[in-house]
Design a protein around this motif. Structure first.
Motif, short mmCIF file in Angstrom:
data_model
loop_
_atom_site.label_atom_id
_atom_site.label_comp_id
_atom_site.label_asym_id
_atom_site.label_seq_id
_atom_site.Cartn_x
_atom_site.Cartn_y
_atom_site.Cartn_z
N ASN A 11 0.84 -1.19 0.00
CA ASN A 11 0.00 0.00 0.00
C ASN A 11 0.89 1.25 0.00
N GLU A 12 0.29 2.42 0.03
CA GLU A 12 1.10 3.64 -0.17
C GLU A 12 2.07 3.91 0.98
N GLY A 17 0.18 -6.33 3.59
CA GLY A 17 -0.57 -6.78 4.76
C GLY A 17 -0.07 -5.98 5.96
N LYS A 18 0.34 -6.68 7.02
CA LYS A 18 0.83 -5.94 8.20
C LYS A 18 2.35 -5.82 8.20
N PRO A 202 13.62 -0.20 5.03
CA PRO A 202 12.41 0.62 5.08
C PRO A 202 11.84 0.84 3.68
N HIS A 203 10.52 1.02 3.59
CA HIS A 203 9.86 1.44 2.37
C HIS A 203 10.59 2.68 1.81
N PRO A 204 10.87 2.82 0.52
CA PRO A 204 10.33 2.03 -0.58
C PRO A 204 11.24 0.89 -1.06
N GLU A 319 7.53 -8.69 2.11
CA GLU A 319 6.60 -9.29 1.14
C GLU A 319 6.59 -10.81 1.26
N HIS A 320 7.74 -11.39 1.59
CA HIS A 320 7.78 -12.84 1.80
C HIS A 320 6.99 -13.22 3.05
#
Ligand SMILES: *Cc1c(COP(=O)(O)O)cnc(C)c1O
Length: 404
Positions: A11-12, A17-18, A202-204, A319-320
């Motif tokens: 998500n942005e 998920g969590k 960390p994202h991204p 993501e895994h």
């Protein structure tokens, strides 16, 4: 019609998920927001895309082929085994797929230097290569233990013009190298980009690295079809942070294909003897993201071990963690002995010396192939070549006689 999976995750805020997110010191929030913004722009910029395609084709050696492992298939006596040959990338592993793109991003951000950690030295060599190609400075942090074990890669980085900084605290391996590199980045972020080496951080970064590696999956889908006229039944990759696995999974995630990640079981089940984060870990935050990790009694990242220096990491890409939690991917294990056995089998039966990391995927594929009928197919992501491991292997193991 349902949206393709890759457009739906993360998500942005960078959550799968969590899992995921960006847990940053306040001073780094702005620089990371900038990275995110620049990436969103470049992602849809035809010039950036063209340049990346050009580099991949004319410098890196893409597309890498898919090879049918005929002798290994006969040896196992079951499903047909195919190999996606990421070992044939320039510098010998899949890592250049994201390193070239990360250094291009650094250039667009106006940085003059790239900083990273490295485990087996593969990410360091790939990043030093990309930095040389694009004319940026490069500083690589590496655990002292890994420096001793992966001597050829250390020399390669130095020859390529990178500065190699030893991480001398704790277990002196990958986790400590991450701490050390991140420390320097905190002090120099205005002039440098921290180029993370897997789908972690960390994202991204988990999203960007996945996107950069997805070329492996897209090529594989087309190439496998050329071989078999259908999709593979099983796709198998080793998981350290999880970038080579996410790369090949990306091509098949919306299809009826079983996706299997293989984690390093090392020497045994006790904490400290393995690096099977998804199998034995629990939810937690480390290195700036929420995922499944191996914790010690104090809740800190646990010491981990694997014969594959590139996969001994106490956490895994968010993501895994997400994909296995919803049952889309399966996680299996392979220990040191099985990995070394597969290392020799692939060498002697196919003339391909695999990286010890990649040999984990080969070992599980061999086990699985034996249980399946001959009309089933398995595609392995052969993430890298084993030249870096040959001295370590012959110093510690007897060369067997597989063939005769
Ligand atoms: C670094 C490395 C790995 C592990 O990294 P992932 O991000 O899990 O792919 C696997 N194989 C090779 C050859 C490597 O160099």
């Amino acid at each position: 019609m349902q949206k393709p999976y890759l457009e739906t995750q993360p998500n942005e805020n960078g959550y799968f998920g969590k899992y995921g997110g960006a847990f940053l010191p306040p001073m780094l929030e702005e620089p990371f927001a900038q990275i995110q913004k620049e990436y969103q722009k470049l992602k849809n910029d035809p010039e950036f895309i063209e340049e990346l395609k050009y580099v991949r084709k004319h410098y890196q050696g893409r597309p890498t082929p898919i090879s049918f492992a005929k002798n290994l298939t006969e040896h196992c006596g079951g499903a047909k085994i195919y190999l996606k040959r990421e070992d044939l990338n320039h510098t010998g592993a899949h890592k250049l797929n994201h390193c070239m793109a990360e250094v291009m991003l650094a250039k667009h951000l106006g940085k003059k230097k790239v900083i990273a950690e490295t485990g087996a030295g593969q990410h360091g060599v790939a990043l030093a290569t990309a930095a040389a190609y694009f004319g940026l400075e490069c500083e690589i942090h590496m655990g002292e233990v890994d420096i001793a074990k992966e001597h050829p890669n250390v020399v390669r980085m130095k020859i390529l013009g990178a500065k190699v900084v030893p991480a001398t605290h704790g277990l002196k391996t990958l986790k400590e190298a991450v701490d050390s590199a991140f420390g320097v980045y905190m002090e120099t972020y205005e002039e440098s980009l921290f180029c993370i080496g897997s789908v972690v951080g960390p994202h991204p970064f988990p999203m960007m690295i996945r996107d950069f590696q997805s070329v492996v999956g897209y090529e594989s889908k087309e190439q496998f079809f050329e071989h078999e006229g259908k999709l593979p039944d099983h796709v198998i990759a080793c998981i350290g942070g999880g970038s080579n696995a996410m790369g090949i999974f990306a091509g098949f995630i919306d299809d009826d294909v079983e996706l299997i990640g293989v984690e390093p079981m090392g020497k045994g089940e006790k904490l400290g003897e393995h690096a099977a984060s998804l199998t034995y870990g629990e939810e937690g935050v480390m290195h700036g993201f929420n995922s499944i990790m191996l914790k010690d009694a104090e809740g800190e990242p646990a010491p981990v071990y694997s014969i594959g220096s590139g996969i001994d990491y106490p956490s895994v890409g968010p993501e895994h963690a997400y994909l296995s939690s919803i049952g889309r991917t399966k996680v299996r294990l392979c220990n040191d002995e099985e990995s070394v056995d597969a290392f020799f089998k692939l060498s002697q039966l196919e003339g391909i010396i695999p990286a010890l990391e990649s040999a984990h995927a080969v070992a599980y594929a061999m086990k699985l192939a034996k249980t399946l009928p001959s009309d089933k197919t398995i595609l392995i992501n052969l993430s890298g070549r084993g030249d870096k491991d040959i001295d370590f292997v012959v110093d510690n193991y007897e060369v067997p006689d597989t063939k005769f």
